[in-house]
Enzyme design. Structure first.
Site, PDB file in Angstrom:
ATOM      1  N   HIS A 299       0.824  -1.214   0.000  1.00  0.00           N
ATOM      2  CA  HIS A 299       0.000   0.000   0.000  1.00  0.00           C
ATOM      3  C   HIS A 299       0.856   1.261   0.000  1.00  0.00           C
ATOM      4  CE1 HIS A 299      -3.634  -2.181   0.521  1.00  0.00           C
ATOM      5  NE2 HIS A 299      -3.254  -2.726   1.657  1.00  0.00           N
ATOM      6  N   GLU A 535      -3.503 -12.669 -18.096  1.00  0.00           N
ATOM      7  CA  GLU A 535      -2.714 -12.540 -16.865  1.00  0.00           C
ATOM      8  C   GLU A 535      -2.462 -13.897 -16.220  1.00  0.00           C
ATOM      9  OE1 GLU A 535      -4.705  -9.949 -14.066  1.00  0.00           O
ATOM     10  OE2 GLU A 535      -6.666 -10.762 -14.558  1.00  0.00           O
ATOM     11  N   ASP A 559      -0.103  -9.748 -12.589  1.00  0.00           N
ATOM     12  CA  ASP A 559      -0.418 -11.144 -12.305  1.00  0.00           C
ATOM     13  C   ASP A 559       0.319 -12.090 -13.243  1.00  0.00           C
ATOM     14  OD1 ASP A 559      -2.117 -11.338 -10.031  1.00  0.00           O
ATOM     15  OD2 ASP A 559      -3.631 -10.252 -11.158  1.00  0.00           O
ATOM     16  N   CYS A 606      -1.970  -3.476 -19.471  1.00  0.00           N
ATOM     17  CA  CYS A 606      -2.516  -2.601 -18.422  1.00  0.00           C
ATOM     18  C   CYS A 606      -1.865  -2.850 -17.062  1.00  0.00           C
ATOM     19  CB  CYS A 606      -4.023  -2.716 -18.331  1.00  0.00           C
ATOM     20  SG  CYS A 606      -4.594  -4.351 -17.872  1.00  0.00           S
TER      21      CYS A 606
HETATM   22  C1  PEP Z   1      -2.510  -7.008 -13.542  1.00  0.00           C
HETATM   23  O1  PEP Z   1      -2.604  -8.096 -12.970  1.00  0.00           O
HETATM   24  O2  PEP Z   1      -1.494  -6.639 -14.172  1.00  0.00           O
HETATM   25  C2  PEP Z   1      -3.632  -6.053 -13.505  1.00  0.00           C
HETATM   26  C3  PEP Z   1      -3.640  -4.958 -14.240  1.00  0.00           C
HETATM   27  O3  PEP Z   1      -4.650  -6.337 -12.652  1.00  0.00           O
HETATM   28  P1  PEP Z   1      -4.575  -6.063 -11.066  1.00  0.00           P
HETATM   29  O4  PEP Z   1      -3.273  -5.353 -10.773  1.00  0.00           O
HETATM   30  O5  PEP Z   1      -5.778  -5.252 -10.748  1.00  0.00           O
HETATM   31  O6  PEP Z   1      -4.621  -7.463 -10.531  1.00  0.00           O
HETATM   32 MG    MG Z   2      -4.546  -8.793 -12.258  1.00  0.00          MG
END
Ligand code: PEP
Ligand code: MG
Length: 671
Positions: A299, A535, A559, A606
């Site tokens: 965090h 992912e 992920d 992303c």
């Molecule tokens: C990711 O896993 O890269 C992603 C964008 O999703 P989150 O970070 O929300 O798991």
């Molecule tokens: Mg993710």
């Protein structure tokens, strides 16, 4: 009402995992369930309360169950206890939590570099200045007792003030880091925990003053939680301490920080920083910070990025040996902290800071322009957002689209799910704020590290490998249906797209897509693009199959890296190794892009890798069509793309695919 007598045969009693299993079982039912042990009677649905009973091995408890589904609840509890509350028949003693080999004395073994330390870069930027160590301040508690009523009044006032502070922190964070803002709602909820408040009241009745009573009640509960072999619950211990300290300081009449700051700007160092420590750092006084422990996805690191503060985490115990006032240069990208740098190094750092500042200003001035390479290749730069305010910021900051709307913000920190209408209103506002630009709405991605009180998942040994993302939603189709209805209804107010998280195989995609088609027909809603996140390695490896059916892919590198390298994305001492530029991750992205393009589909990235300056040329060279990044990174990524050529980026990507390690890839790119 039903009454059940149990003897707790588990080796450690009703603690740790058995308590969690007991409480989780109780929570599945509407019935009011109380546990009686000795003279104590607590709510069976409050983990803090059940742990607080301190039921030892062989302890006898009485459970009272009353309500419409009391028979079912009683039967489930009986079965759970008979099955050993998650510990099987042998009820073995809990194993000691596994200690990662690289941790020494509880600290990650940070790499020594000449005249300095190397941790893990967590928020970009350079901080140059004297060190100031933030030490946990011991709050001085008076011994005087002003009478039960007076102490109760003081406690209520402190709790009310604490609630107000937390609400303000939540609102402040909501603007920059909506996901993180939810943590302050969790803290607010802890302040209303019936068991905790009851314990404090009892202590006040026993002539302890409010501060003494509060401190003792918090300590008891936090140490119980911290002793559990469950990282999720251990993290709750940190939250209990954090929120406990806030109230204690208020009761002791100290200001929220309780720290005597030097009268000049400093680089803060600390063992670790809580979310509220980080959120309250004053950017006028703090140039950046480094912590001895913690990971870049903690965090505190996310909040630092949101506040634009350079940060290094996981720097090891040596960090805390740097004396107050010692000059350092902290590099939030490389993770290097130079100690007592010579004048030449300081001058060089100052000038690169000045250059970076100027580049940032220039980048901001050009933020509205597209990201086109010098040889005329366009890559879309989109925003990752978590709410309506973010959408407004994204639109003003030059985002060409929203590549990822994390809808979790609507669901976290509340007792019941948001209604379809509530969701519709928010999706509509976001679509309108983006004024016709595409918005990829990711369906609910919870489970794993993001549990919801109203979505009960049986206890899991490996929550990141358990029910999360799409697989959780497919097991609760009503939750997903409501969300899809809300998105499809809002689709007529902008260019909404739907994206499913954590897709592992085609059958999940088929089930989810069928639901979209059915709802769209029901509502007579406009056609929308429907895609998936890549992912999970299985999805990347099967990208050719998916590409025949989906409209787009977006690679979640956070992920994808975690699952490809088998390294927990939150693991403090693996933070330096868990690198999305690992050639294995890059090969999966490469395969995904090739499969998508062969089928005429587009691919975004992303995950956090998309904003990493060393990754941008490689992702561009791999042929990724869109980089979706946090709002403050939009202008910088666009500016960087404009300095590159697609041809050189393609060569670089080809070389990166042939590398053996993430380190080799990073050296290839240079700074
Ligand atoms: C990711 O896993 O890269 C992603 C964008 O999703 P989150 O970070 O929300 O798991
Ligand atoms: Mg993710």
């Amino acid at each position: 009402m039903k009454q059940l007598n149990f003897v707790i045969e588990n080796a450690t009693g009703l603690h740790a995992r058995p308590a969690k299993v007991f409480v989780t079982t109780a929570k599945r039912y509407q019935a009011d369930i109380r546990v009686l042990y000795g003279s104590k009677k607590v709510n069976a649905k409050s983990l803090i309360a059940v742990l607080g009973l301190g039921v030892a091995h062989g302890g006898k408890i009485l459970v009272e169950v009353s309500g419409a589904d009391e028979d079912l609840a009683a039967e489930a509890l009986q079965t759970a206890v008979a099955d050993g509350l998650g510990e099987g028949d042998q009820t073995p003693a809990l194993a000691a939590p596994p200690q990662p080999a690289v941790i020494t004395n509880g600290y990650p073994a940070a790499q020594a570099v000449p005249n300095g330390l190397r941790g893990v870069g967590a928020a970009p930027g350079l901080a140059i200045g004297p060190v100031f160590q933030m030490r946990p301040t011991a709050v001085t508690i008076a011994e005087t007792f002003a009478g039960v009523q007076a102490e109760q009044t003081r406690l209520s006032a402190a709790l009310a003030e604490g609630q107000a502070q937390l609400a303000a922190l939540r609102d402040q964070m909501q603007v920059h880091a909506p996901d993180e803002a939810a943590i302050f709602d969790v803290h607010r909820e802890l302040l209303t925990d019936e068991d905790l408040l009851e314990a404090v009241q009892q202590k006040i009745q026993a002539q302890q003053n409010a501060a003494q009573a509060w401190q003792a009640a918090i300590q008891e509960r936090a140490s119980l939680m911290a002793s559990l072999d469950d990282p999720l619950l251990a993290a709750r211990a940190a939250d209990i301490r954090d929120v406990g300290n806030r109230i204690l300081k208020l009761l002791a009449g100290e200001d929220a920080a309780g720290i005597k700051w030097p009268d000049h700007p400093v680089v803060v160092i600390a063992h670790d920083l809580t979310p509220s420590d980080t959120a309250t750092l004053d950017p006028q006084k703090v140039l950046g910070f480094a912590t001895a422990v913690g990971g870049p996805t903690a965090h505190s690191a996310i909040i630092a990025r949101a506040l634009g503060l350079p940060a290094v985490v996981s720097a090891g115990a040596g960090l805390l040996e740097i004396g107050d006032g010692t000059a350092v240069i902290l590099d939030g990208i490389t993770g290097i902290i130079q100690i007592n740098p010579d004048e030449a190094a300081q001058t060089a750092a100052q000038s690169s800071q000045a250059v970076a500042k100027q580049q940032e200003q220039e980048a901001k001035a050009q933020a509205g322009m597209p990201a086109i390479t010098q040889d005329n290749h366009h890559i879309e730069v989109a925003a990752n957002i978590g709410g309506v305010k973010d959408a407004q910021n994204a639109h003003e900051s030059g985002a060409e689209a929203v590549g990822l709307l994390r809808t979790e913000f609507l669901f976290l920190g509340r007792a019941t799910p948001p209604s379809e209408d509530e969701q519709f209103a928010v999706y509509r506002q976001i679509a309108e704020a983006m004024a016709g630009k595409p918005v990829v709405v990711r369906t609910l991605d919870i489970g794993g590290d993001k549990p919801l009180p109203y979505v009960q998942v049986p206890p899991e040994d490996n929550p990141f490998l358990g029910e999360r993302g799409l697989r959780l939603c497919l097991n609760r189709p009503e939750l997903l249906r409501e969300q899809l209805r809300a998105i499809l209804r809002a689709a007529e107010f902008g260019a909404l797209r739907i994206m499913f998280p954590m897709v592992a195989d085609l059958s999940e995609w088929h089930a989810a897509k069928t639901m979209v088609d059915e709802i769209r027909a029901e509502l007579n809603a406009p056609a929308v693009e429907v895609g998936i996140m890549i992912e999970i390695p299985s999805a990347a490896l099967m990208a050719d199959k998916f590409a025949q059916e989906v409209d787009f892919f977006s690679v979640g590198t956070n992920d994808l890296t975690q699952y490809t390298l088998a390294m927990d994305r939150m693991h403090p001492s693996l933070a330096g190794k868990s690198d999305g530029l690992h050639p294995a991750v890059l090969r999966l992205i490469d395969g995904t892009v090739k499969a998508a393009h062969a089928a005429g589909k587009w691919v975004g990235v992303c995950g956090a890798l998309g904003a990493d300056p060393q990754a941008v040329p490689i992702l561009l060279g791999l042929g990724v069509d869109e980089l979706s990044v946090s709002v403050p990174s939009i202008a910088l990524v666009k500016a960087q793309v404009r300095t590159l050529t697609y041809a050189a980026a393609q060569k670089l990507a080809e070389q990166a695919l042939g590398c053996g390690t993430a380190g080799e890839v990073r050296s290839l790119v240079g700074n």
